[in-house]
Motif scaffolding. Structure first.
Motif, short mmCIF file in Angstrom:
data_model
loop_
_atom_site.label_atom_id
_atom_site.label_comp_id
_atom_site.label_asym_id
_atom_site.label_seq_id
_atom_site.Cartn_x
_atom_site.Cartn_y
_atom_site.Cartn_z
N ASP B 188 29.65 41.77 34.88
CA ASP B 188 31.03 41.86 34.43
C ASP B 188 31.20 42.99 33.41
O ASP B 188 32.19 43.75 33.46
N ALA B 191 31.17 46.17 35.22
CA ALA B 191 32.42 46.43 35.95
C ALA B 191 33.45 47.14 35.08
O ALA B 191 34.36 47.79 35.58
N LEU B 200 34.21 47.84 41.39
CA LEU B 200 33.73 46.77 42.25
C LEU B 200 34.73 46.48 43.35
O LEU B 200 35.92 46.27 43.07
N THR B 205 33.00 41.72 43.48
CA THR B 205 33.65 40.86 42.48
C THR B 205 33.38 39.39 42.78
O THR B 205 33.13 38.59 41.87
N ASP B 274 39.19 43.50 33.32
CA ASP B 274 39.31 43.33 34.76
C ASP B 274 39.63 44.64 35.46
O ASP B 274 39.75 44.69 36.68
N LYS B 277 37.60 45.79 38.54
CA LYS B 277 37.28 44.82 39.58
C LYS B 277 38.46 44.58 40.52
O LYS B 277 39.56 44.27 40.06
#
Lengths: 326, 326
Positions: B188, B191, B200, B205, B274, B277
């Motif tokens: 994570d 990413a 990703l 993911t 995020d 991802k």
């Protein structure tokens, strides 16, 4: 013809085929056991997936290998393995128990070296994990090394007896958790005055040391008694040995620290982190502390008396613990 | 007359006297189980010494309580306890297994919140541990919480069967270590582009999510099957349930994240973390992702079919997992 170690199949494919390393003298045996531990750990930290794993992130595995492989005397696994050997325990279980203690030791070094903790850049002559990688990776490496220790202990591949597996987990957890190693590290940071004014007297320092380093050394011996199946009296005697050895280790550390700072500085400075702690060297002086080391080695030898000559390696280990120079 | 909960003797003094919390409906049962878990954890994190402990440093204990008590839905212990209950497992073992999973979840939150990781100041409306205390304390709190989880699992006070104890340790270690939760957290961070360029795709993911959050949710159910003693077919069905629930949890998270950022910003921004991802919401859209949640809840229900009405709470738990708003 002897195969090159790297050409052997992984231990996990046939644990029963392996036997305790043999060697003529103490130093060779120490090296032979360290090599066996290194092989075991290298195998576990390879890139091949183990049961239940979804993936092994390459960066994490690389950093874990950096943290664990190629270093250290492996004193803790040596104590576990040699105690188990003396008691007639099976080798795969002894090796796994020793490797698990070493992983907990390694995880504690990775976390202790972090900038927020002792902020060390070098460990065994190599960059620490957060220098070679980064802080986040180092935190996760420590976390995963701790988890791996318990995973290995709970795996019946190495130890068929479920009660021994559970007892090894319990013993390692108690020695390394809030009431042992981790609690000791927090007290050690507190002794620097981080969390407010602090000045530890000798008794408080001894308690801190018993938690931070003593508990896991004593557990190394305890792990050997669990694998080897000692009776209650034998177990009690060996725990006396383990505790005395842990104390001797610590007094020897205090002496080394004082000697190093005296030589380097011409006066007592010690490491910064020791500033707030009075040690046995402060109370007894260098000669008195050396005499205390001798007394503790004697205590180790007395505890081992019931095993006679079979205990020679463990006696040598106590002597080695106080004679080491690093 | 009903005694106040605080007046009850600690569970450890008489585990057999306790029975599964009873409640008329799902929400009450969720609360009742969360309360039982809270009591258990508060007891373990008190100031009284446990066997093998040299001392409990007050600052460490306080910070551990800060990290663990007074928060969360306790979904993971709920899954463990309700699975064990359905299978007829004994309550003390179910409670201990659930509490251990929760401790691992809590340790991961403490470490994930650190400045070097996600750098969060608030957790469940309270300052994170490194804000309320300091970074070093937070690192040690996480370490000691992980250790405590394994200590509880290995303790025969809660679980008399040594094989179950060892299997619980093995299952939790595999779910939470380098090939599960910790490995997922490293992926994570990767990413986000921390360790070099990263983007990703949806498959990557999904794998990250299966490791970071799915593995330990699935293990929560697995823990219940170990305590409850499911046969091979029952275990396989319940593991299907656990995996589908973990996936549903994650898709619901992706939906919540997208909805929150849409409402707050009027456009997709998501959390910074995020950014790198692609999630199922990207592939399927919001409506498609909601349909996928429904499909996964259906998979949960199908896996539970053999238990009929006895599985109602676990069915409700799957529904709850996708319907939650936080």
């Amino acid at each position: 013809m002897q195969a090159h170690p790297a050409a052997r199949p992984p231990l996990s494919q046939d644990p029963s085929a392996r036997a305790y390393p043999q060697a003529a003298d103490f130093t060779s045996r120490l090296t032979a056991v360290a090599d066996a531990v290194e092989d075991f750990l290298a195998d576990r930290l390879g890139d091949g997936l183990q049961p239940g794993e979804i993936a092994r992130p390459p960066r994490l595995m690389q950093a874990m290998r950096h943290a664990v492989l190629g270093g250290g005397k492996r004193l803790r696994p040596f104590l576990a393995i040699e105690t188990a050997r003396m008691l007639g325990g099976a080798y795969p279980g002894a090796l796994a128990a020793g490797a698990a203690v070493e992983l907990v030791h390694c995880y504690s070094l990775v976390h202790d070296d972090l900038p927020a903790m002792d902020d060390d850049d070098l460990r065994r002559g190599k960059p620490t994990v957060h220098k070679a990688y980064d802080e986040a990776t180092a935190i996760l490496v420590g976390d995963a090394l701790q988890t791996l220790a318990f995973e290995i202990l709970a795996d019946e591949t190495w130890q068929p007896d479920a009660r021994i597996r559970a007892d090894l987990v319990l013993g390692l957890a108690r020695a390394s958790g809030l009431g042992g190693m981790v609690g000791g590290q927090l007290l050690d940071l507190g002794a620097e005055g981080r969390f407010g004014p602090a000045n530890l007297d000798v008794e408080a320092t001894l308690q801190l040391q018993a938690m931070k380093t003593g508990a896991i050394l004593a557990h190394s011996v305890e792990a050997g008694t669990l694998v080897g199946g000692a009776d209650a009296a034998g177990r009690a005697a060996l725990l006396r040995y383990g505790r005395a050895l842990g104390q001797a280790f610590q007094v020897a550390d205090d002496i080394l620290d004082r000697e190093a700072s005296s030589e380097a500085m011409g006066k007592r400075t010690g490491k910064d982190k020791d500033a707030g702690k009075a040690t046995l060297v402060d109370r007894l002086g260098l000669d008195g502390a050396r005499a205390e080391c001798e007394r503790l080695v004697g205590e180790c030898e007395a505890a081992l008396a019931p095993w006679g000559e079979a205990a020679q390696t463990l006696k040598d280990a106590a002597r080695f613990t106080v004679a080491r120079k690093t």
